[in-house]
Design a protein around this motif. Sequence first.
Motif, PDB file in Angstrom:
ATOM      1  N   ASP A  15       0.786  -1.185  -0.039  1.00  0.00           N
ATOM      2  CA  ASP A  15      -0.008  -0.048   0.175  1.00  0.00           C
ATOM      3  C   ASP A  15       0.675   1.156  -0.072  1.00  0.00           C
ATOM      4  O   ASP A  15       0.563   2.308  -0.437  1.00  0.00           O
ATOM      5  N   ALA A  16       1.851   1.169   0.610  1.00  0.00           N
ATOM      6  CA  ALA A  16       3.129   2.325   0.563  1.00  0.00           C
ATOM      7  C   ALA A  16       4.430   1.484   0.614  1.00  0.00           C
ATOM      8  O   ALA A  16       4.629   0.533   0.998  1.00  0.00           O
ATOM      9  N   THR A  17       5.575   2.419   0.412  1.00  0.00           N
ATOM     10  CA  THR A  17       6.851   1.855   0.204  1.00  0.00           C
ATOM     11  C   THR A  17       7.725   3.093   1.039  1.00  0.00           C
ATOM     12  O   THR A  17       7.819   4.161   0.771  1.00  0.00           O
ATOM     13  N   LEU A  18       8.583   2.642   1.989  1.00  0.00           N
ATOM     14  CA  LEU A  18       9.634   3.158   2.416  1.00  0.00           C
ATOM     15  C   LEU A  18      10.879   3.009   1.809  1.00  0.00           C
ATOM     16  O   LEU A  18      11.152   1.772   1.814  1.00  0.00           O
ATOM     17  N   ILE A  19      11.581   3.870   1.498  1.00  0.00           N
ATOM     18  CA  ILE A  19      12.898   3.748   0.634  1.00  0.00           C
ATOM     19  C   ILE A  19      13.899   4.299   1.688  1.00  0.00           C
ATOM     20  O   ILE A  19      14.113   5.473   1.797  1.00  0.00           O
ATOM     21  N   VAL A  20      14.517   3.067   2.469  1.00  0.00           N
ATOM     22  CA  VAL A  20      15.736   3.574   3.320  1.00  0.00           C
ATOM     23  C   VAL A  20      17.149   3.598   2.580  1.00  0.00           C
ATOM     24  O   VAL A  20      17.473   2.587   2.308  1.00  0.00           O
ATOM     25  N   GLY A  21      17.881   4.344   3.027  1.00  0.00           N
ATOM     26  CA  GLY A  21      19.439   4.494   2.629  1.00  0.00           C
ATOM     27  C   GLY A  21      19.405   5.699   1.742  1.00  0.00           C
ATOM     28  O   GLY A  21      18.875   6.557   1.447  1.00  0.00           O
ATOM     29  N   ARG A  22      20.436   5.556   0.805  1.00  0.00           N
ATOM     30  CA  ARG A  22      20.431   6.588  -0.389  1.00  0.00           C
ATOM     31  C   ARG A  22      19.615   6.648  -1.303  1.00  0.00           C
ATOM     32  O   ARG A  22      19.382   5.348  -1.820  1.00  0.00           O
ATOM     33  N   TYR A  23      19.225   7.708  -1.952  1.00  0.00           N
ATOM     34  CA  TYR A  23      18.180   7.550  -2.981  1.00  0.00           C
ATOM     35  C   TYR A  23      18.693   7.699  -4.262  1.00  0.00           C
ATOM     36  O   TYR A  23      19.069   8.723  -4.946  1.00  0.00           O
ATOM     37  N   GLU A  24      19.272   6.344  -4.876  1.00  0.00           N
ATOM     38  CA  GLU A  24      20.132   6.512  -6.083  1.00  0.00           C
ATOM     39  C   GLU A  24      19.839   5.209  -6.598  1.00  0.00           C
ATOM     40  O   GLU A  24      19.500   4.008  -5.978  1.00  0.00           O
ATOM     41  N   ARG A  25      20.193   5.107  -7.836  1.00  0.00           N
ATOM     42  CA  ARG A  25      20.084   3.689  -8.577  1.00  0.00           C
ATOM     43  C   ARG A  25      18.707   2.884  -8.295  1.00  0.00           C
ATOM     44  O   ARG A  25      17.627   3.296  -8.623  1.00  0.00           O
ATOM     45  N   GLY A  26      18.840   1.769  -7.650  1.00  0.00           N
ATOM     46  CA  GLY A  26      17.775   0.891  -7.457  1.00  0.00           C
ATOM     47  C   GLY A  26      16.775   1.642  -6.672  1.00  0.00           C
ATOM     48  O   GLY A  26      15.466   1.459  -6.823  1.00  0.00           O
ATOM     49  N   SER A  27      17.136   2.416  -5.556  1.00  0.00           N
ATOM     50  CA  SER A  27      16.047   3.314  -4.883  1.00  0.00           C
ATOM     51  C   SER A  27      15.235   4.107  -5.517  1.00  0.00           C
ATOM     52  O   SER A  27      14.149   4.113  -5.610  1.00  0.00           O
ATOM     53  N   LEU A  28      15.933   4.801  -6.611  1.00  0.00           N
ATOM     54  CA  LEU A  28      15.225   5.697  -7.520  1.00  0.00           C
ATOM     55  C   LEU A  28      14.608   5.154  -8.476  1.00  0.00           C
ATOM     56  O   LEU A  28      13.344   5.485  -8.551  1.00  0.00           O
ATOM     57  N   LEU A  29      15.022   3.875  -8.881  1.00  0.00           N
ATOM     58  CA  LEU A  29      13.967   3.132  -9.823  1.00  0.00           C
ATOM     59  C   LEU A  29      12.750   2.618  -8.962  1.00  0.00           C
ATOM     60  O   LEU A  29      11.541   2.926  -9.608  1.00  0.00           O
ATOM     61  N   THR A  30      12.881   2.421  -7.778  1.00  0.00           N
ATOM     62  CA  THR A  30      11.638   1.951  -6.900  1.00  0.00           C
ATOM     63  C   THR A  30      10.832   3.308  -6.723  1.00  0.00           C
ATOM     64  O   THR A  30       9.470   3.280  -6.885  1.00  0.00           O
ATOM     65  N   GLY A  31      11.385   4.534  -6.471  1.00  0.00           N
ATOM     66  CA  GLY A  31      10.668   5.657  -6.270  1.00  0.00           C
ATOM     67  C   GLY A  31       9.693   5.945  -7.595  1.00  0.00           C
ATOM     68  O   GLY A  31       8.712   6.303  -7.579  1.00  0.00           O
ATOM     69  N   ASN A  32      10.566   5.899  -8.785  1.00  0.00           N
ATOM     70  CA  ASN A  32       9.861   6.298 -10.057  1.00  0.00           C
ATOM     71  C   ASN A  32       8.790   5.118 -10.250  1.00  0.00           C
ATOM     72  O   ASN A  32       7.835   5.455 -10.807  1.00  0.00           O
ATOM     73  N   LEU A  33       8.852   3.796  -9.966  1.00  0.00           N
ATOM     74  CA  LEU A  33       7.712   2.993  -9.973  1.00  0.00           C
ATOM     75  C   LEU A  33       6.663   3.318  -9.087  1.00  0.00           C
ATOM     76  O   LEU A  33       5.635   3.088  -9.589  1.00  0.00           O
ATOM     77  N   CYS A  34       6.745   3.482  -8.042  1.00  0.00           N
ATOM     78  CA  CYS A  34       5.917   4.164  -7.066  1.00  0.00           C
ATOM     79  C   CYS A  34       5.230   5.242  -7.673  1.00  0.00           C
ATOM     80  O   CYS A  34       3.662   5.303  -7.651  1.00  0.00           O
ATOM     81  N   GLU A  35       5.797   6.088  -8.424  1.00  0.00           N
ATOM     82  CA  GLU A  35       5.194   7.484  -8.931  1.00  0.00           C
ATOM     83  C   GLU A  35       4.327   6.892  -9.936  1.00  0.00           C
ATOM     84  O   GLU A  35       3.268   7.268 -10.274  1.00  0.00           O
ATOM     85  N   ARG A  36       5.061   6.029 -11.067  1.00  0.00           N
ATOM     86  CA  ARG A  36       4.126   5.444 -12.144  1.00  0.00           C
ATOM     87  C   ARG A  36       2.766   4.869 -11.745  1.00  0.00           C
ATOM     88  O   ARG A  36       1.810   4.829 -12.543  1.00  0.00           O
ATOM     89  N   LEU A  37       2.889   4.171 -10.697  1.00  0.00           N
ATOM     90  CA  LEU A  37       1.729   3.220 -10.046  1.00  0.00           C
ATOM     91  C   LEU A  37       0.936   4.110  -9.200  1.00  0.00           C
ATOM     92  O   LEU A  37      -0.022   3.441  -8.410  1.00  0.00           O
ATOM     93  N   ARG A  38       1.206   5.391  -8.954  1.00  0.00           N
ATOM     94  CA  ARG A  38       0.565   6.200  -8.062  1.00  0.00           C
ATOM     95  C   ARG A  38       0.353   5.701  -6.562  1.00  0.00           C
ATOM     96  O   ARG A  38      -0.578   5.659  -5.840  1.00  0.00           O
ATOM     97  N   LYS A  39       1.576   4.959  -5.988  1.00  0.00           N
ATOM     98  CA  LYS A  39       1.619   4.519  -4.878  1.00  0.00           C
ATOM     99  C   LYS A  39       2.365   5.344  -3.967  1.00  0.00           C
ATOM    100  O   LYS A  39       3.589   5.898  -4.392  1.00  0.00           O
ATOM    101  N   PRO A  40       1.934   5.599  -2.881  1.00  0.00           N
ATOM    102  CA  PRO A  40       2.739   6.574  -1.895  1.00  0.00           C
ATOM    103  C   PRO A  40       4.266   5.902  -1.364  1.00  0.00           C
ATOM    104  O   PRO A  40       4.369   4.920  -1.296  1.00  0.00           O
TER     105      PRO A  40
END
Length: 70
Positions: A15-40
């Motif tokens: 339902d939601a995602t916490l991205i813990v650590g540096r916001y780069e590479r894999g984390s950035l991909l996860t964040g972009n996917l959350c945005e595309r899927l409209r997930k917080p």
Amino acid sequence: AEYPPRTRANVEWADATLIVGRYERGSLLTGNLCERLRKPFLPVAWWAGYEIDFEKVWAFILETKPKVLN
């Protein structure tokens, strides 16, 4: 961007995602996917020199009320 199957499944099922650590590479991909899927999601800085802002994390959880948190 091409997302690894596990990353995509985790974001879709949560339902939601916490991205813990540096916001780069894999984390950035996860964040972009959350945005595309409209997930917080909330990127949380946590590495040498940074401390987790637990108040911000708690506020995110209270606001999104996830049953499943990725």
